[in-house]
Design a protein around this motif. Structure first.
Motif, PDB file in Angstrom:
ATOM      1  N   LEU A  65      30.402  28.787  32.300  1.00  0.00           N
ATOM      2  CA  LEU A  65      31.603  28.361  33.035  1.00  0.00           C
ATOM      3  C   LEU A  65      32.734  29.374  32.823  1.00  0.00           C
ATOM      4  N   ALA A  66      32.801  29.903  31.583  1.00  0.00           N
ATOM      5  CA  ALA A  66      33.831  30.914  31.288  1.00  0.00           C
ATOM      6  C   ALA A  66      33.547  32.193  32.080  1.00  0.00           C
ATOM      7  N   GLU A  67      32.270  32.601  32.083  1.00  0.00           N
ATOM      8  CA  GLU A  67      31.883  33.822  32.812  1.00  0.00           C
ATOM      9  C   GLU A  67      32.221  33.711  34.299  1.00  0.00           C
ATOM     10  N   TRP A  68      32.080  32.504  34.835  1.00  0.00           N
ATOM     11  CA  TRP A  68      32.368  32.309  36.266  1.00  0.00           C
ATOM     12  C   TRP A  68      33.861  32.096  36.512  1.00  0.00           C
ATOM     13  N   GLY A  69      34.634  32.131  35.430  1.00  0.00           N
ATOM     14  CA  GLY A  69      36.095  32.018  35.581  1.00  0.00           C
ATOM     15  C   GLY A  69      36.577  30.604  35.867  1.00  0.00           C
ATOM     16  N   ILE A  70      35.791  29.620  35.502  1.00  0.00           N
ATOM     17  CA  ILE A  70      36.148  28.234  35.836  1.00  0.00           C
ATOM     18  C   ILE A  70      36.806  27.515  34.667  1.00  0.00           C
ATOM     19  N   LEU A  71      36.346  27.857  33.460  1.00  0.00           N
ATOM     20  CA  LEU A  71      36.799  27.109  32.281  1.00  0.00           C
ATOM     21  C   LEU A  71      38.279  27.428  32.021  1.00  0.00           C
ATOM     22  N   PRO A  72      39.155  26.427  31.957  1.00  0.00           N
ATOM     23  CA  PRO A  72      40.592  26.722  31.818  1.00  0.00           C
ATOM     24  C   PRO A  72      40.999  27.066  30.395  1.00  0.00           C
ATOM     25  N   VAL A  73      40.086  26.923  29.424  1.00  0.00           N
ATOM     26  CA  VAL A  73      40.395  27.212  28.012  1.00  0.00           C
ATOM     27  C   VAL A  73      39.250  28.044  27.445  1.00  0.00           C
ATOM     28  N   SER A  74      39.363  28.434  26.171  1.00  0.00           N
ATOM     29  CA  SER A  74      38.277  29.207  25.561  1.00  0.00           C
ATOM     30  C   SER A  74      37.056  28.302  25.368  1.00  0.00           C
ATOM     31  N   VAL A  75      35.890  28.944  25.154  1.00  0.00           N
ATOM     32  CA  VAL A  75      34.662  28.180  24.917  1.00  0.00           C
ATOM     33  C   VAL A  75      34.837  27.289  23.685  1.00  0.00           C
ATOM     34  N   ASP A  76      35.405  27.872  22.614  1.00  0.00           N
ATOM     35  CA  ASP A  76      35.570  27.089  21.376  1.00  0.00           C
ATOM     36  C   ASP A  76      36.455  25.861  21.609  1.00  0.00           C
ATOM     37  N   GLU A  77      37.507  26.057  22.366  1.00  0.00           N
ATOM     38  CA  GLU A  77      38.413  24.931  22.637  1.00  0.00           C
ATOM     39  C   GLU A  77      37.706  23.882  23.506  1.00  0.00           C
TER      40      GLU A  77
END
Ligand code: GLY
Ligand code: MN
Ligand code: MN
Length: 508
Positions: A389-401
């Motif tokens: 989700l982060a790679e696709w630019g969707i996640l609004p926070v860091s993976v850890d968060e």
């Protein structure tokens, strides 16, 4: 004391007959018992479940010494007017009696560990009445002419290895001194009888021993029976594992039949329903039934987690997510999800989402071993999903968060858990203690591994190419001392393998 005449009794009996049934004449009642071949005296074969069920009862008896444990099968449930749902016995009853399929409405298993009990385990049920009894022809619930020949006490005993008694003797067993516990949600009538026996024991006026209040247990004690019997089902024995393997093997037949019929389902319209029907056919043919309502969700419907309406069309170019499992005759069930490209080939966007889910499932499997907690399966899966989700630019926070308890933003796209226990219930052991449920994995546990990503067509935060794509991959895995075993491994799940599987079936 009744003052009824024989005539009044007969009239009252006749009133139990459904109103639309024509009354039976005296001439018919005299005629019907005559001229039948005697029942075959060969005892039925013992059920293969006997050793497993016996071990389960021994363990439960050991947990509750000096008590009487009441485990009802449950009753027929009315669907509408005078039509019932197919009977499915309560899971706790199945586990401890070894009975499966549709056996046995209104039966009650009693495990009596009080010191003076002449016999520990007794199955109470309504045995077949003789053909001279009006049950034979007039009783739509039990009568041989209506539902077929049911077992005698001796036949049921041969099948189950249990001492069997007529259900009419149950009240005496409940009234005997000593604490009772009942599985409360199985049969409200039996629960009421247990509560009445408790009230009687506590009532000095009943002469059953003043000061016995609470001596026959309480609803809180009943809950403990639920917890212990649910906990007991965590680790499956070899016979149970074989039932689950068999359920997976049979489910594969159902999945292959659905793939074979995909082109037909596209053509016919309401193709989701066609898929549901094809799987249901094989579930009834090869096993007892489906273990839960099949989810056949094409296109954007895949993003509705429990899409069981299944009334949509299938469109080539879209995916169909099918979550379905066959429950075999012993009532153990598979729980498998595959997501197929309806035209046989994943599009580039579908591939990306599918591959992310596949890698999440692999990561989850890597921690599905002794030495890890059950909850780590979910944690491993969601970390991979969050990375994508982060790679696709969707996640609004860091993976850890996102994976932290304070975050959870990823749940917009995967709101369900990754793993649950599986067995007689598709969500097995659900009354078990929370810390046991999500705690250390033990050899013999069978759990699902089912990550997913769900991008609704209306989700403006998601890149357009992904909107309307929903993917879940679900397998059933056995925890061992080494790597987990994939009980559903015969159903391909890698992208290229799924496409090859479909091509191979369509070429048959
Ligand atoms: N089929 C329900 C589930 O996967 O949990
Ligand atoms: Mn599941
Ligand atoms: Mn499922």
């Amino acid at each position: 004391m009744s003052t009824s005449t024989d005539g009044q009794i007969a009239a009252a009996e006749e009133q139990k007959v459904p109103k639309r049934q024509t009354p039976f004449s005296q001439a018919f009642r005299e005629f019907i018992p005559q001229g039948w071949e005697p029942y075959d005296s060969t005892p039925p074969a013992p059920l293969a479940s006997i050793p497993s069920a016996t071990a389960h009862r021994d363990a439960l008896a050991g947990a509750f010494p000096g008590e009487r444990l009441v485990i009802p099968a449950g009753t027929l449930v009315r669907r509408n007017n005078d039509c019932d749902h197919p009977f499915r016995p309560h899971t706790t009853f199945v586990y401890y009696s070894g009975l499966g399929t549709d056996r046995e409405p209104n039966a009650v298993l009693v495990i009596d560990t009080t010191p003076d009990a002449p016999v520990r385990d007794v199955l109470y049920f309504k045995p077949r009445a003789p053909r001279t009894d009006r049950e034979f022809y007039a009783d739509p619930t039990y009568g041989e002419m209506w539902v077929g020949k049911r077992e005698s006490l001796e036949e049921m005993s041969a099948m189950t290895g249990l001492v069997c008694r007529d259900i009419s003797e149950l009240d005496a067993a409940l009234a005997a001194p000593g604490p009772l516990r009942v599985i409360r949600d199985a049969d409200p009538a039996v629960t009421a009888r247990v509560d009445a026996a408790r009230a009687d024991a506590a009532d000095p006026g009943k002469g059953l021993g003043a000061g016995e209040a609470g001596s026959k247990g309480s609803a809180a004690d009943d809950e403990q029976l639920d917890v212990v019997s649910s906990d007991a089902r965590f680790c499956k024995d070899a016979w149970e594992v074989e039932q689950l393997r068999d359920a997976c093997r049979k489910s594969k037949v159902g999945f292959e039949a659905m793939i074979a019929d995909l082109p037909t389902a596209v053509e016919k319209g309401r193709g989701e329903r066609w898929m549901e029907g094809i799987f249901g056919l094989h579930a009834r043919h090869l096993g007892n039934n489906v273990g839960y309502g099949s989810i056949c969700a094409a296109g954007d419907h895949a993003n509705t987690l429990h899409w069981v309406r299944n009334d949509g069309d299938l469109h080539p170019g879209e995916l169909i997510l099918i979550d379905a499992g066959i429950e075999v005759d012993s009532l153990y069930t598979a729980d498998i999800t595959r997501t197929f490209p309806i035209n046989g080939t994943f599009s580039p966007a579908q591939r990306k989402v599918y591959q992310a889910v596949y890698e999440a499932q692999e990561a989850a499997a890597a921690v599905a071993t002794v030495g890890h907690d059950h909850k780590e399966i979910h944690q491993a899966a969601i970390r991979v999903i969050c990375e994508y989700l982060a790679e696709w630019g969707i996640l609004p926070v860091s993976v850890d968060e996102a994976v932290s308890p304070e975050g959870g933003q990823f749940r917009r796209w995967m709101v369900h858990g990754t793993s649950h226990h599986l067995g007689l219930d598709v969500h097995d052991c659900s009354q078990a203690r929370r810390e046991d449920y999500s705690g250390p994995l033990r050899a013999g546990m069978v759990v699902s591994n089912e990550p997913g990503i769900y991008f609704k067509s209306t989700d403006l935060l998601v890149p357009e190419e992904f909107r309307g794509i929903g993917v879940r991959i679900e397998d059933d895995i056995l925890i061992t001392d080494g790597p987990c075993q994939w009980l559903s491994e015969d159903c391909p799940r890698q992208i290229d393998e799924v496409e090859a599987w479909m091509r191979e079936i369509w070429a048959r």
